[in-house]
Design a protein around this motif. Structure first.
Motif, mmCIF file in Angstrom:
data_model
loop_
_atom_site.group_PDB
_atom_site.id
_atom_site.type_symbol
_atom_site.label_atom_id
_atom_site.label_comp_id
_atom_site.label_asym_id
_atom_site.label_seq_id
_atom_site.Cartn_x
_atom_site.Cartn_y
_atom_site.Cartn_z
ATOM 1 N N GLU A 21 4.892 -1.222 4.964
ATOM 2 C CA GLU A 21 4.307 0.124 4.930
ATOM 3 C C GLU A 21 2.901 0.084 4.342
ATOM 4 O OE1 GLU A 21 7.274 -0.693 3.955
ATOM 5 O OE2 GLU A 21 8.727 0.577 5.002
ATOM 6 N N LEU A 22 2.725 -0.703 3.283
ATOM 7 C CA LEU A 22 1.391 -0.832 2.687
ATOM 8 C C LEU A 22 0.422 -1.468 3.687
ATOM 9 C CD1 LEU A 22 2.299 -2.141 -0.893
ATOM 10 C CD2 LEU A 22 1.805 0.204 -0.196
ATOM 11 N N SER A 27 -4.211 -1.237 7.342
ATOM 12 C CA SER A 27 -4.743 -1.483 8.676
ATOM 13 C C SER A 27 -5.544 -0.287 9.182
ATOM 14 C CB SER A 27 -3.611 -1.804 9.653
ATOM 15 O OG SER A 27 -2.958 -3.001 9.280
ATOM 16 N N LYS A 28 -5.141 0.918 8.767
ATOM 17 C CA LYS A 28 -5.876 2.119 9.175
ATOM 18 C C LYS A 28 -7.271 2.154 8.570
ATOM 19 C CE LYS A 28 -1.662 4.887 9.627
ATOM 20 N NZ LYS A 28 -0.894 6.061 9.112
ATOM 21 N N SER A 208 16.744 1.476 0.469
ATOM 22 C CA SER A 208 16.568 0.389 -0.482
ATOM 23 C C SER A 208 17.159 -0.910 0.055
ATOM 24 C CB SER A 208 17.235 0.756 -1.818
ATOM 25 O OG SER A 208 17.148 -0.310 -2.733
ATOM 26 N N ILE A 209 18.367 -0.821 0.609
ATOM 27 C CA ILE A 209 19.018 -2.016 1.149
ATOM 28 C C ILE A 209 18.223 -2.578 2.324
ATOM 29 C CG2 ILE A 209 21.069 -2.878 2.339
ATOM 30 C CD1 ILE A 209 21.488 -2.421 -0.627
ATOM 31 N N ALA A 210 17.709 -1.700 3.182
ATOM 32 C CA ALA A 210 16.940 -2.155 4.342
ATOM 33 C C ALA A 210 15.708 -2.938 3.908
ATOM 34 C CB ALA A 210 16.530 -0.954 5.205
ATOM 35 N N GLY A 211 15.042 -2.472 2.857
ATOM 36 C CA GLY A 211 13.850 -3.159 2.383
ATOM 37 C C GLY A 211 14.160 -4.529 1.801
#
Length: 432
Positions: A21-22, A27-28, A208-211
């Motif tokens: 996400e960061l 990138s933007k 949280s688990i996905a990350g």
């Protein structure tokens, strides 16, 4: 790793769970020349780009993960040390023979040529009280732990060795505060229904688990069959296209065996489950390894089964999630003291403290601390002598009345000089 501009150099241990996400946000900014062209896919590169784009403190506040890092600014000749929000990764720093040293493990500091820092007696007193050495203290003199959610900056021109973190160091600053987060929640509590709260909690847990399951190496989970680890595994399996690898340690003594519960959960969720039943001899064989496994002493008997289940998991995976921390986050801990050093049971016959008198013969905190020191066994003659003398004195004072016990314990060194009398005079609560 060096940043794209060459200004920053980073030594990084850990993982940034939200680095993708960061990276999208950075990138933007690329059209304006703030973010570089990406050279790879690592979170370390994302961190360096974020430091250049947003600055150090703002980047740290936006990072979600577990990490300890050291960042060198070549322009200002300033070193920044930072630790993750909850302190999952330790970060030690301090002085060894006039040189500033730092690392995420004590093993790195002790490898520095000429390391001879003595045991910090004040930290030893804190260990006896809390059963671990709290930050900013460490078990060695002139070495400190950076508190969780904090960073400290050190200017090369201001380096001056001294007996405290303030000597030659900048101010330790928090970039994230658990207290502030809790107070903000009290000021603006969740306004939905119970069902909505349940859904929101599940969403946050899934997120949280996905990350934490984004990894380039084989991933698994420790499963005890309890609420915490079962919840983690259930959410992992719900987001995985293949059976999650789960691992459990079992004991032949039925009273202490949780493997059957874990097996039932694994069967229900359809995981690829592995279990290992441990004998007392196998558990005892771990004790001599503890000084090499843990950097500082801590009085938690779970360190032995934790090593065994980690050793089992490492044969199949590189990273494992666990349910540790659930009790603290959800307020499930109501009793801290009240049991023996090892709580009896299978470990009671294995630990060096097994022969120590129980009930009211010596303060529970003192027994627990001495037992952990005996297990930890730093390669330091003074610590070994301290543990032997402490055990001997506790045995000798069994026949003394309560007041005599207090005077007896306070009389011999070093306990009498480093522990408050209120702690020494405490009597162990009766078991129920």
């Amino acid at each position: 790793m060096v940043s794209a501009s060459g200004r920053y150099v980073i030594a990084f241990n850990g993982e940034i769970y939200n680095h993708l996400e960061l990276r999208k946000e950075l990138s933007k900014l690329g059209a304006g020349g703030t973010a570089p062209a990406w050279r790879g896919h690592s979170d370390t590169e994302t961190l360096l780009a974020a430091f250049e784009a947003w600055g150090i403190e703002k980047t740290l506040t936006r990072c979600v993960g577990m990490f300890a890092l050291a960042l060198w600014d070549r322009e200002t000749r300033t070193l920044t040390l930072a630790r993750d929000r909850m302190g999952e990764k330790p970060l030690y720093y301090g002085w060894v023979r006039g040189a500033l040293v730092f690392g995420s493990e004590f093993k790195a500091l002790r490898a520095y040529p000429g390391f001879d820092n003595a045991i910090e007696r004040r930290a030893l007193a804190l260990f006896m009280r809390h059963n671990y050495v709290p930050a900013p203290w460490s078990i060695f003199e002139n070495i400190w732990k950076l508190p969780p959610g904090c960073f400290v900056q050190v200017a090369a021109a201001a380096l001056t060795p001294g007996p405290s973190p303030a000597c030659g160091m900048g101010e330790v600053k928090p970039y994230w505060s658990l207290r502030e987060v809790a107070e903000a929640g009290l000021r603006d509590p969740f306004a939905g229904s119970e069902a909505e709260a349940t859904e929101e909690l599940e969403r946050l847990l899934r997120q949280s688990i996905a990350g934490q399951t984004i990894a380039d190496v084989p991933l698994g989970a420790f499963l005890s069959g309890g609420i915490d680890s079962s919840t983690v595994v259930a959410l992992m399996q719900a987001q995985s296209s293949r059976p999650v690898k789960t691992f459990t340690i079992g004991f032949h003594e039925g009273e202490y065996n949780e493997a059957e519960h874990a097996k039932a959960v694994a069967c229900h969720l359809g995981t690829d489950h592995t279990e290992l039943y441990v004998t007392p001899e196998e558990a005892m064989a771990v004790i001599p390894k503890l000084p090499a496994l843990y950097d500082e002493p801590f009085a938690d008997s779970s360190q032995i089964p934790t090593f065994l289940v980690a050793q089992l998991a490492r044969r199949h995976v590189t990273v494992s999630l666990s349910g540790d921390g659930g009790d603290e986050l959800f307020g499930a801990i109501t009793v801290i003291f009240g049991h023996g050093v090892c709580g009896g049971g299978w470990l009671g016959s294995l630990c060096p403290c097994a022969s120590l008198p129980r009930k009211a013969s010596a303060p529970s905190r003192l027994r627990r601390g001495i037992a952990s020191l005996a297990c930890w066994r730093l390669c330091c003659p003074s610590i070994r002598a301290f543990g032997c003398r402490a055990t001997s004195c506790i045995r000798r004072q069994r026949s003394l009345p309560p007041r005599g016990r207090k005077r007896f314990i306070c009389a011999w060194s070093p306990i009498g000089r480093i522990l408050p009398h209120s702690c020494l005079a405490q009597r162990s609560p009766r078991r129920r």
